[in-house]
Design a protein around this motif. Structure first.
Motif, PDB file in Angstrom:
ATOM      1  N   LEU A 307      -9.010   5.869  -1.605  1.00  0.00           N
ATOM      2  CA  LEU A 307      -8.662   6.557  -0.360  1.00  0.00           C
ATOM      3  C   LEU A 307      -9.388   7.889  -0.329  1.00  0.00           C
ATOM      4  N   LEU A 308      -9.405   8.474   0.858  1.00  0.00           N
ATOM      5  CA  LEU A 308     -10.079   9.755   1.055  1.00  0.00           C
ATOM      6  C   LEU A 308      -9.027  10.852   1.098  1.00  0.00           C
ATOM      7  N   LEU A 309      -9.140  11.783   0.180  1.00  0.00           N
ATOM      8  CA  LEU A 309      -8.215  12.909   0.121  1.00  0.00           C
ATOM      9  C   LEU A 309      -8.727  14.013   1.041  1.00  0.00           C
ATOM     10  N   LEU A 310      -7.854  14.508   1.926  1.00  0.00           N
ATOM     11  CA  LEU A 310      -8.219  15.536   2.900  1.00  0.00           C
ATOM     12  C   LEU A 310      -7.615  16.876   2.496  1.00  0.00           C
ATOM     13  N   ASP A 311      -8.339  17.961   2.766  1.00  0.00           N
ATOM     14  CA  ASP A 311      -7.781  19.279   2.465  1.00  0.00           C
ATOM     15  C   ASP A 311      -6.798  19.694   3.562  1.00  0.00           C
ATOM     16  N   ARG A 312      -6.319  20.912   3.499  1.00  0.00           N
ATOM     17  CA  ARG A 312      -5.280  21.358   4.435  1.00  0.00           C
ATOM     18  C   ARG A 312      -5.790  21.474   5.871  1.00  0.00           C
ATOM     19  N   ASN A 313      -7.118  21.509   6.054  1.00  0.00           N
ATOM     20  CA  ASN A 313      -7.711  21.523   7.395  1.00  0.00           C
ATOM     21  C   ASN A 313      -8.185  20.141   7.821  1.00  0.00           C
ATOM     22  N   ARG A 314      -7.726  19.113   7.101  1.00  0.00           N
ATOM     23  CA  ARG A 314      -8.082  17.709   7.349  1.00  0.00           C
ATOM     24  C   ARG A 314      -9.584  17.462   7.186  1.00  0.00           C
ATOM     25  N   ARG A 315     -10.196  18.216   6.303  1.00  0.00           N
ATOM     26  CA  ARG A 315     -11.601  17.997   5.995  1.00  0.00           C
ATOM     27  C   ARG A 315     -11.703  17.114   4.754  1.00  0.00           C
ATOM     28  N   PRO A 316     -12.707  16.215   4.701  1.00  0.00           N
ATOM     29  CA  PRO A 316     -12.885  15.379   3.512  1.00  0.00           C
ATOM     30  C   PRO A 316     -13.055  16.227   2.256  1.00  0.00           C
ATOM     31  N   TYR A 317     -12.271  15.895   1.229  1.00  0.00           N
ATOM     32  CA  TYR A 317     -12.279  16.693   0.002  1.00  0.00           C
ATOM     33  C   TYR A 317     -12.708  15.849  -1.201  1.00  0.00           C
ATOM     34  N   LYS A 318     -12.003  14.729  -1.436  1.00  0.00           N
ATOM     35  CA  LYS A 318     -12.329  13.887  -2.589  1.00  0.00           C
ATOM     36  C   LYS A 318     -12.120  12.418  -2.248  1.00  0.00           C
ATOM     37  N   TRP A 319     -12.947  11.578  -2.879  1.00  0.00           N
ATOM     38  CA  TRP A 319     -12.694  10.142  -2.900  1.00  0.00           C
ATOM     39  C   TRP A 319     -11.841   9.868  -4.137  1.00  0.00           C
ATOM     40  N   LEU A 320     -10.694   9.265  -3.937  1.00  0.00           N
ATOM     41  CA  LEU A 320      -9.762   9.006  -5.032  1.00  0.00           C
ATOM     42  C   LEU A 320      -9.620   7.498  -5.226  1.00  0.00           C
ATOM     43  N   ARG A 321      -9.952   7.022  -6.431  1.00  0.00           N
ATOM     44  CA  ARG A 321      -9.911   5.587  -6.724  1.00  0.00           C
ATOM     45  C   ARG A 321      -8.704   5.252  -7.600  1.00  0.00           C
TER      46      ARG A 321
END
Length: 427
Positions: A307-321
């Motif tokens: 899944l794609l982890l989003l920061d507090r501004n809903r910006r792409p932050y990390k791909w988490l497997r």
């Protein structure tokens, strides 16, 4: 080109609608410098439609920047006429002309002793706009180019990245709402990734504003990506071909133009299709502030392996497997892979393909104006579009070959008929 005047606002919005683009006509424009018998620009005539983005591309020293600067008379033409809209601006006060024509250059050209807000407000102040209208316009322009007014209003140029400086430069050029925007290699001094994003930003702005843009570059790929039409210029700005990017790619006028197109014309056509024109799909996401257990449950039960982890501004932050779960029992700080590249909806398929290949994971996140997550575009979608382009090119080549064969057959038939008629008369 009527000068912008202060108008009362209605419901918080200006009563006067934004100025759309104005047509530009260059008539036999020539520039000869003293002591040089050969003109730098010679007898250039060109018509640019209102709201059109036209790119000047050509070898170094061919006169493309000189031609551009004659439009707002930073360089005075030796002869010829310049018309913007219905007005002949060849003999008008050049200072007044420049206040009505936006101008953006390489390395932004911002005044270092002025804040971002003061730089953007420069021309509106010269035009006599009120303080309140100017302040509102500065905030509107910062928002338009994707910079938070609260964060950037009082910064100085030295406190900005190269890409941020260029955004402010574009905001300043547009601040007085000119119908025409001249851009002289504005993105030439930034790194390739920032350059791609700035190009996407310009495409998005043009969709909203419909200005008339004249843009100088030596990069033909940039010309294909940005231009409604491209003027390929020879020495002294003689026009080798002035046409749409697709027409130039598929039917270059001569060997000189073919040299600019270069190899791989079919792949260069990937610059003609935008991410917004293909399938942007949703993808499992989680917010960085969500409880770890909730994120883990989503990873374990989801159809995707990540899944794609989003920061507090809903910006792409990390791909988490799923394989990252063991390292993320208490914190996400050491788990997952940082998102290193994203594309906007105005990015080209070539940009998206490069991002996907660089990431090696078969997808890239698509973001909005402020970097917020919109969706993803994947390798399968991109490759399907590449195959469609290549197939279209193959069919076009086959059709062209058939036309040549028919032309040869008709020519042979006419020659044979001529021989037959000649033989009959001799008999």
């Amino acid at each position: 080109m009527p000068e912008t005047t202060d108008q009362p606002a209605t419901n918080g919005q200006p009563a006067t609608p934004p100025a759309s683009g104005a047509g530009i006509r260059l008539e036999n424009l020539t520039k000869t410098y003293p002591g040089n018998p050969t003109p730098a620009v010679e007898d250039v005539s060109m018509e640019i439609k209102a709201g059109e983005t036209v790119i000047f591309v050509g070898p170094s020293g061919c006169g493309k920047s000189t031609t551009l600067k004659m439009i707002n008379r930073l360089i005075e033409p030796t002869s010829g006429r310049i018309r913007i809209g219905d007005e002949d601006v060849t003999d008008m006060d050049p200072v007044k002309l420049r206040r009505k024509v936006g101008y953006a250059i390489q390395a932004s050209g911002l005044f270092p002793h002025m804040t971002v807000a003061q730089n953007i407000a420069l021309v509106p102040k010269m035009l006599g706009w009120s303080k309140s209208r100017t302040k509102n316009r500065v905030e509107e322009m910062l928002d338009l180019v994707g910079l938070d007014p609260g964060e950037f209003h009082d910064r100085y140029p030295r406190q900005l990245s190269g890409g941020q400086q260029q955004r402010v430069g574009v905001a300043r050029a547009l601040a007085a709402d000119p119908p025409v925007l001249l851009m002289d290699e504005p993105f030439g001094a930034v790194d390739p990734i920032t350059r791609d994003h700035l190009q996407d930003e310009l495409i998005r702005l043009q969709h909203e504003l419909h200005k008339t843009i004249c843009f100088v570059t030596h990069d033909f790929d940039e010309a294909i990506k940005l231009g409604d039409r491209i003027a390929v210029l020879r020495e002294r700005s003689h026009i080798a071909q002035f046409d749409t990017p697709e027409a130039i790619l598929t039917n270059p006028a001569d060997d000189f133009v073919s040299g600019f197109v270069g190899a791989g014309a079919a792949l260069k056509r990937l610059n003609l299709t935008r991410v917004r024109d293909v399938g942007v799909v949703d993808f499992p996401t989680a917010g960085i502030a969500e409880p770890l257990e909730s994120i883990f449950d989503r990873l374990r039960s989801g159809a995707h392996n990540e899944l794609l982890l989003l920061d507090r501004n809903r910006r792409p932050y990390k791909w988490l497997r799923r394989s990252d779960l063991a390292r993320a029992r208490e914190t996400l700080a050491r788990a997952g892979t940082l998102v290193t590249d994203t594309v906007t909806r105005d990015a080209t398929l070539r940009d998206a393909l490069e991002a996907v290949l660089t990431d090696n994971a078969g997808r890239v996140a698509v973001t909005g104006r402020r970097g917020e997550y919109i969706g993803v575009v994947d390798m399968e979608t991109l490759m399907n579009n590449v195959h469609e382009l290549l197939e279209a090119d193959r069919l076009e080549a086959v059709e062209h070959q058939h036309e040549l064969q028919e032309q040869r057959a008709r020519l042979t038939q006419r020659e044979q008929e001529g021989l037959d008629e000649g033989g009959g008369s001799r008999a």
